[in-house]
Design a protein around this motif. Sequence first.
Motif, short mmCIF file in Angstrom:
data_model
loop_
_atom_site.label_atom_id
_atom_site.label_comp_id
_atom_site.label_asym_id
_atom_site.label_seq_id
_atom_site.Cartn_x
_atom_site.Cartn_y
_atom_site.Cartn_z
N ILE A 80 0.83 -1.46 0.09
CA ILE A 80 0.03 0.13 0.03
C ILE A 80 0.73 1.30 -0.01
O ILE A 80 0.18 2.52 0.27
N GLN A 81 2.07 1.16 -0.18
CA GLN A 81 3.03 2.19 -0.41
C GLN A 81 3.09 3.20 0.96
O GLN A 81 3.03 4.30 0.73
N VAL A 82 3.32 2.50 2.09
CA VAL A 82 3.42 3.06 3.38
C VAL A 82 4.70 2.71 3.69
O VAL A 82 5.14 1.86 3.82
N PRO A 83 5.56 3.98 4.11
CA PRO A 83 6.98 3.83 4.82
C PRO A 83 6.78 3.16 5.98
O PRO A 83 5.89 3.33 6.99
N LEU A 84 7.62 2.10 6.35
CA LEU A 84 7.93 1.29 7.48
C LEU A 84 9.20 1.74 8.11
O LEU A 84 10.23 1.53 7.55
N ARG A 85 9.01 1.88 9.23
CA ARG A 85 10.43 1.94 10.28
C ARG A 85 10.16 0.70 11.41
O ARG A 85 9.21 0.63 11.94
N VAL A 86 11.58 0.11 11.59
CA VAL A 86 11.44 -1.03 12.14
C VAL A 86 12.73 -1.11 13.24
O VAL A 86 13.70 -0.38 13.02
N LEU A 87 12.39 -1.39 14.49
CA LEU A 87 13.60 -1.32 15.61
C LEU A 87 13.36 -2.54 16.33
O LEU A 87 12.26 -2.85 16.57
N LYS A 88 14.30 -3.20 16.56
CA LYS A 88 14.56 -4.44 17.38
C LYS A 88 14.83 -3.93 18.84
O LYS A 88 15.87 -3.01 18.87
N VAL A 89 14.04 -4.49 19.76
CA VAL A 89 14.36 -3.95 21.12
C VAL A 89 14.49 -5.26 22.12
O VAL A 89 14.24 -6.41 21.68
N ASN A 90 15.01 -5.00 23.10
CA ASN A 90 15.29 -6.08 24.29
C ASN A 90 14.16 -6.01 25.04
O ASN A 90 13.72 -5.04 26.05
N ALA A 91 13.26 -7.16 24.97
CA ALA A 91 12.00 -6.98 25.82
C ALA A 91 11.87 -7.95 26.88
O ALA A 91 10.78 -8.34 27.41
N ALA A 92 13.05 -8.53 27.33
CA ALA A 92 13.16 -9.31 28.49
C ALA A 92 12.82 -8.83 29.73
O ALA A 92 13.12 -7.72 30.14
N ALA A 93 11.97 -9.63 30.41
CA ALA A 93 11.52 -9.15 31.75
C ALA A 93 12.41 -9.08 32.66
O ALA A 93 13.45 -9.97 32.95
N ALA A 94 12.67 -8.10 33.63
CA ALA A 94 13.65 -7.94 34.74
C ALA A 94 13.01 -8.75 36.07
O ALA A 94 11.76 -9.35 36.05
N PRO A 95 13.80 -9.02 36.87
CA PRO A 95 13.21 -10.08 37.98
C PRO A 95 12.21 -9.28 38.70
O PRO A 95 12.14 -8.21 39.02
N GLY A 96 11.23 -10.15 38.75
CA GLY A 96 9.97 -9.66 39.56
C GLY A 96 8.90 -8.79 38.47
O GLY A 96 8.14 -8.52 39.06
N TYR A 108 6.64 0.81 23.98
CA TYR A 108 6.53 2.12 23.80
C TYR A 108 7.71 3.21 23.75
O TYR A 108 7.84 3.89 23.31
N GLU A 109 8.85 2.48 24.47
CA GLU A 109 10.35 3.28 24.45
C GLU A 109 10.63 3.14 22.79
O GLU A 109 11.21 3.88 22.40
N GLY A 110 10.47 1.92 22.33
CA GLY A 110 10.81 1.79 20.96
C GLY A 110 9.97 2.85 19.90
O GLY A 110 10.59 3.29 19.09
N ILE A 111 8.96 2.83 20.10
CA ILE A 111 7.79 3.87 19.36
C ILE A 111 8.50 5.11 19.36
O ILE A 111 8.75 5.95 18.50
N LEU A 112 8.77 5.68 20.82
CA LEU A 112 9.29 7.01 20.66
C LEU A 112 10.55 7.03 20.26
O LEU A 112 10.85 8.09 19.70
N ALA A 113 11.40 6.27 20.25
CA ALA A 113 12.68 6.18 19.76
C ALA A 113 12.50 6.59 18.27
O ALA A 113 13.52 7.06 17.70
N LEU A 114 11.80 5.58 17.64
CA LEU A 114 11.54 5.69 16.29
C LEU A 114 10.88 7.06 15.82
O LEU A 114 10.97 7.69 15.08
N CYS A 115 9.90 7.53 16.75
CA CYS A 115 9.41 8.98 16.38
C CYS A 115 10.47 10.02 16.60
O CYS A 115 10.68 10.86 15.71
N ARG A 116 11.39 9.89 17.43
CA ARG A 116 12.50 10.85 17.84
C ARG A 116 13.51 10.77 16.51
O ARG A 116 13.98 11.94 16.21
N ALA A 117 13.72 9.69 16.21
CA ALA A 117 14.90 9.40 15.14
C ALA A 117 14.39 10.09 13.78
O ALA A 117 15.10 10.41 12.98
N ASP A 118 12.98 10.08 13.66
CA ASP A 118 12.54 10.47 12.34
C ASP A 118 11.99 11.77 12.42
O ASP A 118 11.17 12.39 11.33
N ILE A 119 12.16 12.38 13.58
CA ILE A 119 11.55 13.70 13.62
C ILE A 119 12.00 14.91 12.83
O ILE A 119 11.07 15.36 12.09
#
Length: 332
Positions: A80-96, A108-119
């Motif tokens: 559909i000719q929409v630009p795509l931005r991809v980010l790999k993140v570490n989503a492993a859970a911390a203890p507890g 959420y942090e990944g989405i914000l990072a992509l928004c800032r990188a593209d601003i």
Amino acid sequence: MAHPPGGPERMTISLPEAIAGFSPALPLAIALSGGADSTALLHAAALKFPGQVVALHINHGLQAAAADFERHCEYVCAAIQVPLRVLKVNAAAAPGQSPEDAARNARYEGILALCRADIKESAIQSVALAQHADDQVETLLLALCRGAGLAGLAGMPRRWTRGGVTFYRPLLQVSSADIRAWLAERHIHFIEDPTNRDEKFTRNRIRARLLPVLAEVFPQFRDTFARSSAHAGQAQELLEDLAKRDFSAVLAEGGDPCRPLIARLQTLGRASQANVLRHWLKTCHKTVPSTAQLVELIGQIEACTTRGHHINIKIGGGFVKRSGDHLAWYNS
């Protein structure tokens, strides 16, 4: 006054109705997982806002299918000719930490990072998420089972700001069945997340076991649950307004805006104290107390009638302590 089709009590709407009433600041980013809901949101948004939509995909890397999701998102966006931005993140859970919370925070942090990188390139101001009416029901049921207050019973907000970006949930009044029917009518393909069938996750058990029963016993449960959440949201807004007013009254004139005076807190009733203390901890210290912690803190404030009385209670990731005539919060 004329009411929309379905009468004044109608809370759920169709996907086209939801998108027709959606007016975010542009350009708009769509959080795209590749599943049915985000795929439908992407297609509908791209039709309404041609040339103003970008897709953001967060690769959590938590399952073998992660690479398949990313490839599928690439295919969908190319078609559909929409630009795509991809980010790999570490989503492993911390203890507890719960796996769901860890994945959500990383997303959420990944989405914000992509928004800032593209601003500089496209000035992304808005991000749309694809949670729908069934997700809202699940959220309300979880809140009820956990003994949540009004903030929890209000469910997921339709709009909020985080990190300078405005987030929207334009499909909160649209059922999952309506979304999938809309996709089927247009022969739009999506990918199924195998973890959505894993009933070790509470949300999946609610979806698989409770929602079918609710639909049988209370066919209009999405409307009635949405109405209850709306009432809770309105009541929560009133509590927040009251908390802001009372919080101003417990601060020293010209003093630290985040160190309430103990003596002034003692002039409030227990319910008002609880409301003010939640507001203080949330706004000043990004911390939410448990019910038990809040009850203990209010008891300590009530008992604090001598200079030698100490207050030292663990709340969230820190401690609330007495500091002279004030309450203060310290990181642990």
